[in-house]
Design an enzyme around this catalytic site. Structure first.
Site, PDB file in Angstrom:
ATOM      1  N   ASP A  68      38.251 -33.494 -56.483  1.00  0.00           N
ATOM      2  CA  ASP A  68      37.874 -32.493 -55.305  1.00  0.00           C
ATOM      3  C   ASP A  68      36.807 -31.663 -55.383  1.00  0.00           C
ATOM      4  O   ASP A  68      37.327 -30.924 -56.532  1.00  0.00           O
ATOM      5  CB  ASP A  68      38.124 -33.063 -53.882  1.00  0.00           C
ATOM      6  N   ASP A 136      50.225 -30.877 -44.897  1.00  0.00           N
ATOM      7  CA  ASP A 136      49.923 -31.805 -44.225  1.00  0.00           C
ATOM      8  C   ASP A 136      50.193 -33.128 -44.307  1.00  0.00           C
ATOM      9  O   ASP A 136      50.243 -34.683 -43.572  1.00  0.00           O
ATOM     10  CB  ASP A 136      48.343 -31.747 -43.008  1.00  0.00           C
ATOM     11  N   HIS A 138      47.828 -33.782 -47.248  1.00  0.00           N
ATOM     12  CA  HIS A 138      46.935 -34.737 -47.880  1.00  0.00           C
ATOM     13  C   HIS A 138      47.073 -34.933 -49.283  1.00  0.00           C
ATOM     14  O   HIS A 138      48.407 -34.418 -50.167  1.00  0.00           O
ATOM     15  CB  HIS A 138      45.711 -33.938 -47.162  1.00  0.00           C
ATOM     16  N   GLU A 143      42.765 -35.695 -45.515  1.00  0.00           N
ATOM     17  CA  GLU A 143      43.110 -35.707 -44.262  1.00  0.00           C
ATOM     18  C   GLU A 143      43.989 -36.558 -43.596  1.00  0.00           C
ATOM     19  O   GLU A 143      43.336 -37.917 -43.602  1.00  0.00           O
ATOM     20  CB  GLU A 143      42.541 -34.446 -43.999  1.00  0.00           C
TER      21      GLU A 143
HETATM   22  C1  F6R Z   1      44.143 -29.894 -55.508  1.00  0.00           C
HETATM   23  C2  F6R Z   1      43.713 -31.287 -54.452  1.00  0.00           C
HETATM   24  C3  F6R Z   1      44.731 -31.405 -53.188  1.00  0.00           C
HETATM   25  C4  F6R Z   1      45.832 -29.702 -53.607  1.00  0.00           C
HETATM   26  C5  F6R Z   1      46.914 -29.564 -52.340  1.00  0.00           C
HETATM   27  C6  F6R Z   1      48.150 -28.894 -52.976  1.00  0.00           C
HETATM   28  O1  F6R Z   1      42.625 -30.917 -55.872  1.00  0.00           O
HETATM   29  O2  F6R Z   1      43.297 -32.406 -54.256  1.00  0.00           O
HETATM   30  O3  F6R Z   1      45.234 -32.230 -52.465  1.00  0.00           O
HETATM   31  O4  F6R Z   1      46.500 -30.852 -54.353  1.00  0.00           O
HETATM   32  O5  F6R Z   1      46.167 -29.192 -51.383  1.00  0.00           O
HETATM   33  O6  F6R Z   1      47.662 -27.624 -53.118  1.00  0.00           O
HETATM   34  P1  F6R Z   1      48.651 -26.480 -53.817  1.00  0.00           P
HETATM   35  O7  F6R Z   1      48.900 -27.105 -55.435  1.00  0.00           O
HETATM   36  O8  F6R Z   1      47.157 -25.475 -54.192  1.00  0.00           O
HETATM   37  O9  F6R Z   1      49.341 -26.728 -52.997  1.00  0.00           O
END
Ligand code: F6R
Length: 243
Positions: A68, A136, A138, A143
């Protein structure tokens, strides 16, 4: 099928994840890696860099696809995922810049950028997709409520995700982008192998729901129950609600 590996702390999460990643890269110097940003993979990336420096593991024929990118940040912004990936991994290994794919949020036709990313992905088979998980549930920026058959698309970030990510933006939620371009869930699921890393108590409920809950679009990561080769590595806090 999900294999869960429970370890004590973040360092051990990173070490176990490195073993899985290293096996893929060592067995296939032309492997296609699906990569993630956020804090969860940083320890793994450090170990990949150390291994490259100490053992000469080469990435020159490796291809990567990132999950992303934020919409609204120039690529040179330190928190763009383009900058993140270069700072935390790509600048320190021998990967070819032309083999790196990160969704682009440049220009005014973002839908075309999404379509181009899907077309690029269609030419490759991702060997291993690395994932973190949102509090959440995701994966990527898919989401809750995102259709399981989604492909790369533009998405609005949930309030909880904006709050979670404010730590990268001076703890100021007004600085956090509100939209992103993300691989869809079906892009993620088409990887041969999926490696998820999670640490901290903020992730405990999402990890429980992913592994033990119903498969529902309300918990995007729950779809991993339908994939035949998933490894989830969790520290003690993230595993707290598992038996
Ligand atoms: C990042 C991504 C997100 C993160 C998720 C957890 O490329 O796609 O899904 O993996 O938000 O983020 P952290 O690791 O910062 O807790």
């Amino acid at each position: 099928m999900i294999k869960v590996i429970k370890v004590e702390d973040y360092q051990q999460v990173s070490e176990e994840a490195f073993k899985v990643m290293k096996e893929v890269v060592a067995n296939n110097p032309k492997a296609v890696l699906g990569l993630a940003t956020g804090s969860s993979p940083i320890g793994l990336y450090k170990l990949m860099i150390a291994d490259h420096n100490e053992n000469g593991t080469s990435y020159k024929d490796i291809t990567t696809f990132n999950l992303d990118e934020y919409v609204g940040l120039p690529v040179e912004h330190p928190e763009s995922y383009y900058s993140f990936m270069h700072r935390n991994l790509f600048d320190h290994i021998d990967i070819n810049e032309e083999n790196i794919h990160i969704p682009s949020s440049l220009g005014d036709d973002l839908q075309k950028n999404c379509d181009d990313y899907n077309a690029a992905m269609a030419d490759w088979q991702v060997d291993i997709q690395l994932l973190g998980i949102g509090s959440d549930g995701h994966i990527g920026f898919n989401e809750p409520g995102t259709p399981f058959d989604s492909v790369t698309h533009i998405t609005d970030l949930k309030e909880s995700t904006i709050v979670d990510n404010a730590r990268f933006f001076d703890n100021d939620i007004s600085k956090v982008p509100t939209q992103a371009i993300t691989m869809g869930i079906s892009n993620v699921m088409s990887a041969k192998k999926i490696l998820m890393v999670a640490n901290g108590k903020n992730k405990a409920q999402a990890i429980f729901d992913t592994i033990n809950g119903p498969v529902t679009e309300e918990v995007p990561a729950s779809i991993l129950q339908k994939h035949n080769d998933v490894v989830i590595i969790v520290d003690r806090e993230a595993a707290a609600l598992l038996d």
